[in-house]
Scaffold this active site. Sequence first.
Site, PDB file in Angstrom:
ATOM      1  N   SER A 187       0.411  -1.035  -0.203  1.00  8.57           N
ATOM      2  CA  SER A 187      -0.158  -0.220  -0.316  1.00  8.57           C
ATOM      3  C   SER A 187       0.376   1.442   0.091  1.00  8.57           C
ATOM      4  O   SER A 187       1.621   1.184   0.424  1.00  8.57           O
ATOM      5  CB  SER A 187      -1.213   0.597   1.712  1.00  8.57           C
ATOM      6  N   LYS A 212       2.244  -5.219   3.021  1.00 12.34           N
ATOM      7  CA  LYS A 212       3.309  -4.600   3.324  1.00 12.34           C
ATOM      8  C   LYS A 212       2.579  -2.837   3.324  1.00 12.34           C
ATOM      9  O   LYS A 212       2.560  -2.129   1.991  1.00 12.34           O
ATOM     10  CB  LYS A 212       4.665  -4.426   2.381  1.00 12.34           C
ATOM     11  N   GLY A 265       0.349   2.486  -5.916  1.00 14.10           N
ATOM     12  CA  GLY A 265       1.893   3.243  -5.193  1.00 14.10           C
ATOM     13  C   GLY A 265       2.037   3.336  -6.632  1.00 14.10           C
ATOM     14  O   GLY A 265       1.483   4.072  -7.358  1.00 14.10           O
ATOM     15  N   SER A 266       3.318   4.030  -6.730  1.00 11.84           N
ATOM     16  CA  SER A 266       3.819   4.596  -9.211  1.00 11.84           C
ATOM     17  C   SER A 266       3.747   3.523  -9.625  1.00 11.84           C
ATOM     18  O   SER A 266       4.326   2.660  -9.144  1.00 11.84           O
ATOM     19  CB  SER A 266       5.235   5.339  -7.741  1.00 11.84           C
ATOM     20  N   THR A 267       3.809   3.935 -10.403  1.00 10.33           N
ATOM     21  CA  THR A 267       3.942   3.253 -11.695  1.00 10.33           C
ATOM     22  C   THR A 267       5.716   2.583 -11.989  1.00 10.33           C
ATOM     23  O   THR A 267       4.926   0.936 -12.467  1.00 10.33           O
ATOM     24  CB  THR A 267       3.498   4.556 -13.471  1.00 10.33           C
ATOM     25  N   VAL A 269       7.216   0.980  -9.935  1.00  8.86           N
ATOM     26  CA  VAL A 269       7.668   0.221  -8.845  1.00  8.86           C
ATOM     27  C   VAL A 269       6.181  -0.743  -9.923  1.00  8.86           C
ATOM     28  O   VAL A 269       6.815  -1.937  -8.815  1.00  8.86           O
ATOM     29  CB  VAL A 269       7.113   0.598  -7.716  1.00  8.86           C
ATOM     30  N   GLU A 293      -3.313  -0.533  -9.138  1.00 13.79           N
ATOM     31  CA  GLU A 293      -3.680   1.294  -9.674  1.00 13.79           C
ATOM     32  C   GLU A 293      -2.481   2.458  -9.065  1.00 13.79           C
ATOM     33  O   GLU A 293      -1.655   2.180  -7.948  1.00 13.79           O
ATOM     34  CB  GLU A 293      -4.636   1.099  -8.197  1.00 13.79           C
ATOM     35  N   CYS A 327      -3.819  10.674  -6.008  1.00 17.58           N
ATOM     36  CA  CYS A 327      -3.417   9.743  -7.242  1.00 17.58           C
ATOM     37  C   CYS A 327      -4.422  10.391  -8.380  1.00 17.58           C
ATOM     38  O   CYS A 327      -4.533  10.794  -9.729  1.00 17.58           O
ATOM     39  CB  CYS A 327      -3.432   8.797  -7.273  1.00 17.58           C
ATOM     40  N   GLU A 425       4.483  12.901 -12.960  1.00 17.68           N
ATOM     41  CA  GLU A 425       3.305  12.764 -12.171  1.00 17.68           C
ATOM     42  C   GLU A 425       4.933  13.611 -10.866  1.00 17.68           C
ATOM     43  O   GLU A 425       5.675  13.176 -11.380  1.00 17.68           O
ATOM     44  CB  GLU A 425       2.903  11.910 -11.627  1.00 17.68           C
TER      45      GLU A 425
HETATM   46  P1  NAD Z   1       5.656   4.734  -3.659  1.00 14.52           P
HETATM   47  O1  NAD Z   1       5.089   3.843  -4.689  1.00 14.52           O
HETATM   48  O2  NAD Z   1       6.829   5.141  -3.598  1.00 14.52           O
HETATM   49  O3  NAD Z   1       5.219   2.920  -2.571  1.00 14.52           O
HETATM   50  C1  NAD Z   1       3.957   2.658  -2.774  1.00 14.52           C
HETATM   51  C2  NAD Z   1       4.554   1.257  -1.721  1.00 14.52           C
HETATM   52  O4  NAD Z   1       5.198   0.559  -3.025  1.00 14.52           O
HETATM   53  C3  NAD Z   1       5.216   0.906  -0.407  1.00 14.52           C
HETATM   54  O5  NAD Z   1       4.568   0.556   0.155  1.00 14.52           O
HETATM   55  C4  NAD Z   1       6.521   1.296  -0.881  1.00 14.52           C
HETATM   56  O6  NAD Z   1       7.166   0.877   0.154  1.00 14.52           O
HETATM   57  C5  NAD Z   1       6.345   0.230  -1.919  1.00 14.52           C
HETATM   58  N1  NAD Z   1       7.909   0.110  -2.822  1.00 14.52           N
HETATM   59  C6  NAD Z   1       8.649   0.929  -3.172  1.00 14.52           C
HETATM   60  N2  NAD Z   1       9.751   0.949  -4.081  1.00 14.52           N
HETATM   61  C7  NAD Z   1       9.593  -0.199  -4.042  1.00 14.52           C
HETATM   62  C8  NAD Z   1       9.765  -1.558  -4.395  1.00 14.52           C
HETATM   63  N3  NAD Z   1      11.656  -1.104  -5.206  1.00 14.52           N
HETATM   64  N4  NAD Z   1       9.615  -2.738  -4.639  1.00 14.52           N
HETATM   65  C9  NAD Z   1       7.868  -3.296  -4.265  1.00 14.52           C
HETATM   66  N5  NAD Z   1       7.931  -2.546  -3.799  1.00 14.52           N
HETATM   67  C10 NAD Z   1       7.625  -0.488  -3.624  1.00 14.52           C
HETATM   68  O7  NAD Z   1       4.169   5.251  -3.755  1.00 14.52           O
HETATM   69  P2  NAD Z   1       3.834   6.070  -2.781  1.00 14.52           P
HETATM   70  O8  NAD Z   1       4.908   7.702  -3.055  1.00 14.52           O
HETATM   71  O9  NAD Z   1       3.679   5.846  -1.732  1.00 14.52           O
HETATM   72  O10 NAD Z   1       2.610   6.628  -3.210  1.00 14.52           O
HETATM   73  C11 NAD Z   1       2.207   7.627  -4.705  1.00 14.52           C
HETATM   74  C12 NAD Z   1       1.803   6.762  -5.737  1.00 14.52           C
HETATM   75  O11 NAD Z   1       1.010   5.719  -5.398  1.00 14.52           O
HETATM   76  C13 NAD Z   1       1.465   8.016  -6.779  1.00 14.52           C
HETATM   77  O12 NAD Z   1       2.633   8.155  -7.596  1.00 14.52           O
HETATM   78  C14 NAD Z   1       0.124   8.085  -7.087  1.00 14.52           C
HETATM   79  O13 NAD Z   1      -0.647   8.854  -7.963  1.00 14.52           O
HETATM   80  C15 NAD Z   1      -0.118   6.421  -7.156  1.00 14.52           C
HETATM   81  N6  NAD Z   1      -1.543   6.205  -5.870  1.00 14.52           N
HETATM   82  C16 NAD Z   1      -2.040   5.426  -6.553  1.00 14.52           C
HETATM   83  C17 NAD Z   1      -3.943   5.399  -6.486  1.00 14.52           C
HETATM   84  C18 NAD Z   1      -4.233   4.829  -7.434  1.00 14.52           C
HETATM   85  O14 NAD Z   1      -5.862   4.324  -7.472  1.00 14.52           O
HETATM   86  N7  NAD Z   1      -4.462   4.794  -8.668  1.00 14.52           N
HETATM   87  C19 NAD Z   1      -3.789   6.060  -5.263  1.00 14.52           C
HETATM   88  C20 NAD Z   1      -3.142   5.984  -4.518  1.00 14.52           C
HETATM   89  C21 NAD Z   1      -1.779   6.421  -4.695  1.00 14.52           C
END
Ligand code: NAD
Length: 543
Positions: A187, A212, A265-267, A269, A293, A327, A425
Amino acid sequence: MGKGVFQVPRAINEPVKTYAPGTPEREAVLSTYKQMYKQKVEVPLYIGSEEIKTGNTASMHPPHDHKHDLGVYHLASKKEIDQAIASALEAKEQWGKLSWEHRASIFLKAAELIAGPYRNKINAATMIGQSKNIFQAEIDSACELVDFLRFNVQYMTEIYQVQPESNSDAWNRLEYRGLEGFVYAISPFNFTAIAGNLPASPALMGNVVVWKPSAAQVYSAQVIMEVFKEAGVPDGVINMVMGDAKMITDTVLEHRDFAGVHFTGSTDVFKSIWEKIGKNIHNYRSYPRIVGETGGKDFIFAHPSANPQEVATSISRGAFEFQGQKCSAASRAYIPASMWEEVKELVIKDVKSFKMGSPEDMSNFITAVIHESSFDKLARYIDQAKEDKDAEIIVGGNYDKSKGYFIEPTVIKTSNPTYSTMCTELFGPVITIYVYEDQEWKDILPLIDNSTEYALTGAIFSRDRYAIEYATKALENAAGNFYINDKPTGAVVGQQPFGGARGSGTNDKAGSVLNLYRWVSPRTIKETFVPAKNYRYPFLGEK
Ligand code: NAD
């Protein structure tokens, strides 16, 4: 199923409290906030029945006051991740066999705990740990999480009711089993509700989960685990682990019983996770479900017929609430030249009226961004815009991280429709505006459609019905959540199922029946009442 075709309570959206001055909810949440702020917490790993303290810890700090110490959380090594997977798999059989109404009861109870006795705590934790103002915390950690839990229970029963046709000689049934193996939920920091929903929705459908949370959301994640425990989620069904994201993910994705990932999370990742799953495909027992997402570059398009005040308000709210860290936040806008001066004046007036500071002061509309690396990235883009000839800062542009990670809400105007901040973004309180010639409005639509890799949310403003129809069709693939005369944020569970396609994700629509279908593996059962006793069909008969 027990002895009855049970009906669950009809899901309704949790009403949003106002927290206006003088209301009892305002006093109550502030008092919880102050009390929690003084305490230090220690967040363990939740694995099976155990709360594990590895001794290897990371500290937690409020983004708006980063020198203040909130306590620590424990970090897993590979050993604890293996343990979490083993404890999930151990819980699998009993959980998978439990009648659905008991799974429903547990998550309905979790919803009521959050709506009632845990409301102040989960809101205060989100205000402190993720720096949300009270309204942003309320619509997320209380109401949206409650909605996810309630509506998903209802959707689960709708799925179970989808059954095949039968004839009088045979009864055909569909049984919706959980996936064989365990689900991995990962998440993001920005929504407590998403953090709760990512493990809860597969668990509701009979799966076991290794979850996680983001390092920047552990403080409120602990409250979610407390709620799950009190609601009666059995040991091992949801295991919460923190630590090195890459190590945890690699360990999980290498496991033979990995059955699916529920990611937000982000695209980049998500793409890296998909790639690893592909590399490990020969190791798995089943084809894993991949649900993600991800990012967005969400737009506002104003047609020349739009109302300038409505366009300006959608920018002020859509781009800057929760510091643009949604997001769905509007981060690019296309405004007709005839309207620009008026929209500009109105947005500048709004932005100058925003108060920025700690969420404890409830007159603050804007608080801090989540962490230093986000702050530094945003500051870099703002500085670059100050240098670039094709960009101009209309309002904002200042930042200060001496106490908290504060970025002033910033509006950039660009003469280049593919300027970096129109396409990338940034995930912060920055919106970029491109002003177009009114008569070119139709030409702008393909540009909106094609200038980013994303397709998450977008809004069009117009009072011309022909233009609304034209733009809605032209932008059919540009946003999974498309708004007409409204800001592109604020999706509500049960009303606007959320998610986008292209680089924004698998578009499985969190908080809808579509998402829950990903967490079941149906078994078709045909029962024949009077089985055949002779292999010969009539066509084989002799004259
Ligand atoms: P992030 O991608 O940095 O982190 C998301 C999760 O991935 C975290 O738990 C993080 O610890 C984990 N992570 C990071 N690096 C990783 C790796 N190498 N391998 C596996 N897991 C890893 O995102 P964030 O900063 O927490 O959230 C913001 C992002 O999430 C933005 O891009 C936003 O647009 C997106 N988001 C999308 C939605 C949607 O519904 N589309 C909703 C909320 C957030």
